[in-house]
Design a protein around this motif. Structure first.
Motif, PDB file in Angstrom:
ATOM      1  N   GLU A 230     -14.048   7.458 -15.426  1.00  0.00           N
ATOM      2  CA  GLU A 230     -13.536   7.928 -14.236  1.00  0.00           C
ATOM      3  C   GLU A 230     -12.708   6.708 -13.308  1.00  0.00           C
ATOM      4  O   GLU A 230     -12.656   7.111 -12.107  1.00  0.00           O
ATOM      5  CB  GLU A 230     -14.546   8.497 -13.258  1.00  0.00           C
ATOM      6  N   SER A 231     -12.379   5.936 -14.036  1.00  0.00           N
ATOM      7  CA  SER A 231     -11.907   4.560 -13.331  1.00  0.00           C
ATOM      8  C   SER A 231     -10.448   5.066 -12.519  1.00  0.00           C
ATOM      9  O   SER A 231      -9.653   5.786 -13.034  1.00  0.00           O
ATOM     10  CB  SER A 231     -11.666   3.484 -14.103  1.00  0.00           C
ATOM     11  N   ILE A 232     -10.224   4.278 -11.645  1.00  0.00           N
ATOM     12  CA  ILE A 232      -8.836   4.416 -10.881  1.00  0.00           C
ATOM     13  C   ILE A 232      -7.820   3.657 -11.671  1.00  0.00           C
ATOM     14  O   ILE A 232      -8.222   2.601 -12.076  1.00  0.00           O
ATOM     15  CB  ILE A 232      -9.155   3.670  -9.272  1.00  0.00           C
ATOM     16  N   LYS A 233      -6.722   4.215 -11.714  1.00  0.00           N
ATOM     17  CA  LYS A 233      -5.400   3.495 -12.256  1.00  0.00           C
ATOM     18  C   LYS A 233      -4.225   3.742 -11.253  1.00  0.00           C
ATOM     19  O   LYS A 233      -4.223   4.945 -10.776  1.00  0.00           O
ATOM     20  CB  LYS A 233      -5.361   3.696 -13.605  1.00  0.00           C
ATOM     21  N   TYR A 234      -3.309   2.720 -11.330  1.00  0.00           N
ATOM     22  CA  TYR A 234      -2.186   2.822 -10.742  1.00  0.00           C
ATOM     23  C   TYR A 234      -0.895   3.367 -11.768  1.00  0.00           C
ATOM     24  O   TYR A 234      -0.837   1.961 -12.209  1.00  0.00           O
ATOM     25  CB  TYR A 234      -2.056   2.018  -9.595  1.00  0.00           C
ATOM     26  N   ASP A 235      -0.340   4.131 -11.608  1.00  0.00           N
ATOM     27  CA  ASP A 235       0.873   3.922 -12.571  1.00  0.00           C
ATOM     28  C   ASP A 235       1.935   3.615 -12.041  1.00  0.00           C
ATOM     29  O   ASP A 235       2.633   4.086 -11.042  1.00  0.00           O
ATOM     30  CB  ASP A 235       1.150   5.698 -12.983  1.00  0.00           C
ATOM     31  N   ILE A 236       2.292   2.400 -12.069  1.00  0.00           N
ATOM     32  CA  ILE A 236       3.498   1.585 -11.466  1.00  0.00           C
ATOM     33  C   ILE A 236       4.539   0.930 -12.701  1.00  0.00           C
ATOM     34  O   ILE A 236       4.003   1.025 -13.837  1.00  0.00           O
ATOM     35  CB  ILE A 236       3.044   0.361 -10.670  1.00  0.00           C
ATOM     36  N   GLU A 237       5.432   0.684 -11.879  1.00  0.00           N
ATOM     37  CA  GLU A 237       6.698   0.191 -12.832  1.00  0.00           C
ATOM     38  C   GLU A 237       6.753  -1.266 -12.581  1.00  0.00           C
ATOM     39  O   GLU A 237       6.377  -1.653 -11.420  1.00  0.00           O
ATOM     40  CB  GLU A 237       8.009   0.660 -12.226  1.00  0.00           C
ATOM     41  N   GLU A 291       0.641  -2.655   1.358  1.00  0.00           N
ATOM     42  CA  GLU A 291       0.183  -1.413   0.881  1.00  0.00           C
ATOM     43  C   GLU A 291       0.975  -0.481   0.104  1.00  0.00           C
ATOM     44  O   GLU A 291       0.756   0.559  -0.361  1.00  0.00           O
ATOM     45  CB  GLU A 291      -0.606  -0.728   2.001  1.00  0.00           C
ATOM     46  N   ASN A 292       2.357  -0.849   0.333  1.00  0.00           N
ATOM     47  CA  ASN A 292       3.221   0.122  -0.258  1.00  0.00           C
ATOM     48  C   ASN A 292       3.519  -0.493  -1.781  1.00  0.00           C
ATOM     49  O   ASN A 292       4.008  -1.482  -1.993  1.00  0.00           O
ATOM     50  CB  ASN A 292       4.717  -0.251   0.504  1.00  0.00           C
ATOM     51  N   ILE A 293       2.898   0.497  -2.604  1.00  0.00           N
ATOM     52  CA  ILE A 293       2.653   0.171  -3.686  1.00  0.00           C
ATOM     53  C   ILE A 293       3.932   0.157  -4.646  1.00  0.00           C
ATOM     54  O   ILE A 293       4.396  -0.479  -5.575  1.00  0.00           O
ATOM     55  CB  ILE A 293       1.766   1.311  -4.628  1.00  0.00           C
ATOM     56  N   ASP A 294       5.073   1.002  -3.970  1.00  0.00           N
ATOM     57  CA  ASP A 294       6.418   0.889  -4.602  1.00  0.00           C
ATOM     58  C   ASP A 294       6.885  -0.605  -4.460  1.00  0.00           C
ATOM     59  O   ASP A 294       8.060  -0.785  -5.570  1.00  0.00           O
ATOM     60  CB  ASP A 294       7.456   1.845  -3.742  1.00  0.00           C
ATOM     61  N   ARG A 295       6.638  -1.414  -3.724  1.00  0.00           N
ATOM     62  CA  ARG A 295       7.397  -2.698  -3.593  1.00  0.00           C
ATOM     63  C   ARG A 295       6.970  -3.662  -4.885  1.00  0.00           C
ATOM     64  O   ARG A 295       7.814  -4.413  -5.215  1.00  0.00           O
ATOM     65  CB  ARG A 295       7.044  -3.419  -2.401  1.00  0.00           C
ATOM     66  N   LEU A 296       5.816  -3.204  -5.696  1.00  0.00           N
ATOM     67  CA  LEU A 296       5.855  -3.733  -6.873  1.00  0.00           C
ATOM     68  C   LEU A 296       6.653  -3.987  -7.925  1.00  0.00           C
ATOM     69  O   LEU A 296       6.838  -4.941  -8.675  1.00  0.00           O
ATOM     70  CB  LEU A 296       4.242  -3.350  -7.358  1.00  0.00           C
ATOM     71  N   LYS A 297       7.266  -2.866  -7.905  1.00  0.00           N
ATOM     72  CA  LYS A 297       8.556  -2.870  -8.988  1.00  0.00           C
ATOM     73  C   LYS A 297       9.682  -3.960  -8.729  1.00  0.00           C
ATOM     74  O   LYS A 297      10.523  -4.283  -9.599  1.00  0.00           O
ATOM     75  CB  LYS A 297       9.239  -1.557  -9.210  1.00  0.00           C
ATOM     76  N   THR A 298       9.913  -4.346  -7.352  1.00  0.00           N
ATOM     77  CA  THR A 298      10.958  -5.555  -6.995  1.00  0.00           C
ATOM     78  C   THR A 298      10.191  -6.870  -7.202  1.00  0.00           C
ATOM     79  O   THR A 298      11.019  -7.883  -7.348  1.00  0.00           O
ATOM     80  CB  THR A 298      11.227  -5.245  -5.559  1.00  0.00           C
ATOM     81  N   ILE A 299       9.043  -6.999  -7.509  1.00  0.00           N
ATOM     82  CA  ILE A 299       8.376  -8.291  -7.801  1.00  0.00           C
ATOM     83  C   ILE A 299       9.035  -8.985  -9.174  1.00  0.00           C
ATOM     84  O   ILE A 299       9.103  -8.364 -10.326  1.00  0.00           O
ATOM     85  CB  ILE A 299       6.934  -8.316  -7.799  1.00  0.00           C
ATOM     86  N   THR A 300       9.347 -10.097  -9.027  1.00  0.00           N
ATOM     87  CA  THR A 300      10.211 -10.858 -10.260  1.00  0.00           C
ATOM     88  C   THR A 300       9.308 -11.956 -10.837  1.00  0.00           C
ATOM     89  O   THR A 300       9.610 -12.298 -11.865  1.00  0.00           O
ATOM     90  CB  THR A 300      11.625 -11.228 -10.034  1.00  0.00           C
ATOM     91  N   SER A 305       5.052 -13.619  -2.886  1.00  0.00           N
ATOM     92  CA  SER A 305       3.769 -13.782  -2.300  1.00  0.00           C
ATOM     93  C   SER A 305       2.939 -12.290  -2.511  1.00  0.00           C
ATOM     94  O   SER A 305       3.489 -11.200  -2.046  1.00  0.00           O
ATOM     95  CB  SER A 305       3.556 -13.795  -0.985  1.00  0.00           C
ATOM     96  N   ILE A 306       1.698 -12.516  -3.001  1.00  0.00           N
ATOM     97  CA  ILE A 306       0.966 -11.147  -3.263  1.00  0.00           C
ATOM     98  C   ILE A 306      -0.387 -11.199  -2.692  1.00  0.00           C
ATOM     99  O   ILE A 306      -0.749 -12.210  -1.937  1.00  0.00           O
ATOM    100  CB  ILE A 306       1.102 -10.822  -4.809  1.00  0.00           C
ATOM    101  N   VAL A 307      -1.287 -10.064  -2.792  1.00  0.00           N
ATOM    102  CA  VAL A 307      -2.380 -10.256  -2.270  1.00  0.00           C
ATOM    103  C   VAL A 307      -3.139  -9.489  -3.424  1.00  0.00           C
ATOM    104  O   VAL A 307      -2.793  -9.096  -4.489  1.00  0.00           O
ATOM    105  CB  VAL A 307      -2.694  -9.347  -1.045  1.00  0.00           C
ATOM    106  N   CYS A 308      -4.512  -9.502  -3.266  1.00  0.00           N
ATOM    107  CA  CYS A 308      -5.546  -9.265  -4.143  1.00  0.00           C
ATOM    108  C   CYS A 308      -5.385  -8.060  -5.057  1.00  0.00           C
ATOM    109  O   CYS A 308      -5.350  -8.004  -6.270  1.00  0.00           O
ATOM    110  CB  CYS A 308      -7.049  -9.409  -4.014  1.00  0.00           C
TER     111      CYS A 308
END
Lengths: 560, 81
Positions: A230-237, A291-300, A305-308
């Motif tokens: 039942e673990s949490i997962k985030y489907d991201i690009e 907290e905006n998870i969509d920003r992760l796809k812009t990280i190169t 700078s990121i957080v935990c």
């Protein structure tokens, strides 16, 4: 009518499987001394000597005990009858009773014969195997169903030492992996209460203890897998550029574990912790931004700078890419980014825990950059052998990466061992005697020459401080506190350094200095500092309890 | 900078008369420590200072050398690919 029928059935069952005593005999047994036992399987309990001894001294007790053992029941049930009614009773574990009976020092010939007969009946491996000869036992490991003949499995486990050792160490046993077999046999023994129902040789108890504590085969990861569905997962690009950056130089021949370690270290070397998130106590606009998870796809992977939780999500995505199952550990999973998060994953027998931000200044985002020992990637198996195999792999991969960077490295452990020998052999009498003032001067010169940015610059200051000053000096003469500066409209991280050659108890001798990354250290007066604090231009960072000497804070002072 | 220390240390090792010499063991340990490019970021100032004095630097020079060894440039190097 039906109720009555049920009652009668129960009663028949009780009469058939219990030993019924009259009141006087029962009381006599009950009032006898207590014998305590502590089985090798960790079960504790006690049996009244009066009942116990009678199993070998009294024909009626002996016959009953033999009957129960032959029926492969695990409990002896003794009931007291008063005026035709059953009033009370005791349950006695067969194995525990036999174990205690064996400890009696003086037995009559008859008693000895009876005890041997009970033991033989109870301990027969043959009868155990006979009982399970036609049983197809099923154990589920997540989506997989393992069905084996129970007799075959038990035969392997309860064979002689050398045969068992050879068999249990084979990669495949009865067509399943050795990990699955260990899981299967452990479940079978546990669920069927084999050791409670059969009085088995001590060596088998030792073997079973070794099995269930993962000392024979480490199958712990199969057990963890059971609770992780039942673990949490985030489907991201994630961007191709980030993938390229992180996976660059990864040996394609690495196995999954090695790849997972390589990626972790590369992520730690690539990312920096967001200083604004830190100084704002992980709240406000900067928190919303992360907290905006969509920003992760812009990280190169270039100056990001990121957080935990972002680190976790990205690491999780990379684990997905290499086909590793993982789960995120977070206190409140209802919303992304609400709490500190770390993750765990499972590869073969390894259960790995990853938290690159165990602490902001002492976590792996800094450790990996200066090739320090990592403290956020750990094997959490109970088995010491698995842990040490993991640590060897971690060290190997870390060294590969360091070598690639053309930087050879000694582990912190090696360094501390070498230094302790060195100090003993040290010939010079200087013993590092450089005045506190000179060391403080040295620190200022070095920091003023620094072009490092944000948290990295602060990390450098703290690192250098820790190298330069002793524990005692940290307590009495030197302090550096990372703070938040509200320089509207911007907020930034700054450090207040306090030095005092005579000791902090002489407050008047405190020298305060202000440092912000990108500028030079400058001295400020106590008055200036007080105003800055009062006007909230300078603020302590929430969730830390450091304090500037001379400016008390509610919490205790701690070394930064 | 660290290369210079390694050379000095190798020279001091070569001057030791026997392998049982305490100096030989001490310089051997220093050699091992210096094999790590980042060793000065991993050890205390006191230990670093003693090593530099052992390698023959004067008290003043030792501090200057130490500054170079833990300079921001050295610190940055580890961030570089």
């Amino acid at each position: 009518m039906e109720d009555r029928k049920e009652y009668e059935l129960d009663l028949d069952d009780v009469i058939e499987n219990s030993l019924i005593l009259d009141f006087s005999e029962y009381v006599e047994c009950e009032n006898s001394a207590t014998k305590k036992y502590n089985s090798m399987l960790g079960e504790k309990g006690s049996i009244k000597d009066g009942f116990l001894r009678r199993f070998i001294s009294n024909q009626k007790f002996f016959d009953y005990c033999l009957y129960i053992i032959e029926k492969r029941e695990k409990e002896l049930s003794i009931i007291c009858q008063i005026n035709g009614d059953f009033s009370c009773g005791v349950q006695i574990n067969v194995s525990a009773a036999l174990g205690l009976l064996e400890k009696y020092k003086y037995l009559s010939e008859v008693e000895e014969q009876r005890l041997n007969m009970l033991k033989n009946k109870a301990s027969s491996i043959k009868s155990l195997l006979e009982d399970y000869k036609d049983v197809e036992y099923v154990v589920r490991i997540k989506e997989k169903e393992i069905k084996l003949n129970a007799k075959d499995a038990l035969t392997i486990f309860f064979s002689n030492d050398s045969i068992a050792e050879k068999n249990l160490n084979s990669e495949y046993i009865l067509g399943v992996s050795k990990y699955e077999f260990a899981y299967f046999i452990n479940k079978l023994i546990q669920q069927e209460k084999i050791f409670q129902r059969y009085y088995l040789d001590e060596k088998f108890v030792y073997r079973y203890n070794a099995l269930k504590h993962y000392r024979i085969v480490d199958f712990q990861s199969l057990e963890v897998l059971e609770v992780s569905e039942e673990s949490i997962k985030y489907d991201i690009e994630i961007s191709q550029e980030l993938k390229k950056n992180i996976l660059k130089g990864m040996n394609p021949n690495y196995n999954k574990l090695e790849k997972s370690i390589y990626i972790y270290i590369r992520l730690c070397k690539t990312f920096s912790y967001d200083p604004l998130f830190y100084i704002n106590g992980q709240r406000g606009k900067v928190a919303e931004y992360h907290e905006n998870i969509d920003r992760l796809k812009t990280i190169t992977g270039k100056e990001d700078s990121i957080v935990c939780y972002e680190f976790n999500t990205i690491y999780g995505k990379f684990l997905d890419l290499i086909g590793v199952k993982y789960y995120i550990n977070v206190r409140d999973s209802s919303r992304y980014g609400r709490n500190h998060a770390n993750l765990s994953y499972i590869i073969d027998e390894y259960i790995v825990w990853a938290d690159a931000m165990v602490s902001i200044m002492g976590g792996d985002l800094i450790n990996a950059k200066i090739n320090y020992d990592l403290n956020g990637l750990k094997c959490i198996n109970k088995s010491k052998s698995t842990k040490s195999k993991f640590n060897r792999t971690l060290e190997k991969i870390y060294k590969h990466i360091i070598r690639k960077e053309s930087i050879s490295g000694n582990s912190e452990f090696e360094i501390s061992t070498l230094l302790s020998i060195y100090r003993k052999l040290c010939s010079n009498k200087n013993n590092g005697k450089v005045s506190f003032a000179r060391k403080a001067e040295l620190l200022i010169e070095e920091i003023n020459n620094s072009n490092l940015k944000d948290i990295d610059a602060v990390g450098y200051l703290i690192k250098l401080s820790r190298n330069l000053f002793s524990e005692k000096e940290f307590k009495n003469n030197y302090s550096c506190v990372v703070m938040k500066e509200n320089d509207k409209p911007k907020e930034k991280v700054c450090v207040i350094i306090t030095t005092n050659e005579v000791g902090f108890e002489k407050k008047k001798a405190n020298v305060y200095m202000y440092y912000t990354p990108g500028s030079k250290i400058k001295q400020i007066s106590e008055n200036e500092l007080e105003i800055m604090l009062k006007k909230k231009k300078l603020e302590y960072i929430d969730k830390t309890n450091y304090q500037i000497p001379g400016f008390p804070r509610l919490a205790n002072k701690r070394r930064n | 900078m660290i290369e210079e220390l390694r050379l000095k240390n190798d020279f001091l090792i070569s001057k030791c008369e026997s392998k049982a010499d305490t100096n030989y063991i001490r310089y051997g340990i220093i050699k091992k420590l210096l094999s790590d490019d980042k060793c000065f970021f991993k050890i205390s100032f006191e230990d670093a200072y003693n090593i530099l004095i052992d390698l023959g630097y004067s008290e003043n020079d030792a501090i200057d050398v130490y500054k170079k060894l833990v300079s921001p440039e050295e610190f940055s190097k580890v961030n570089e690919e």
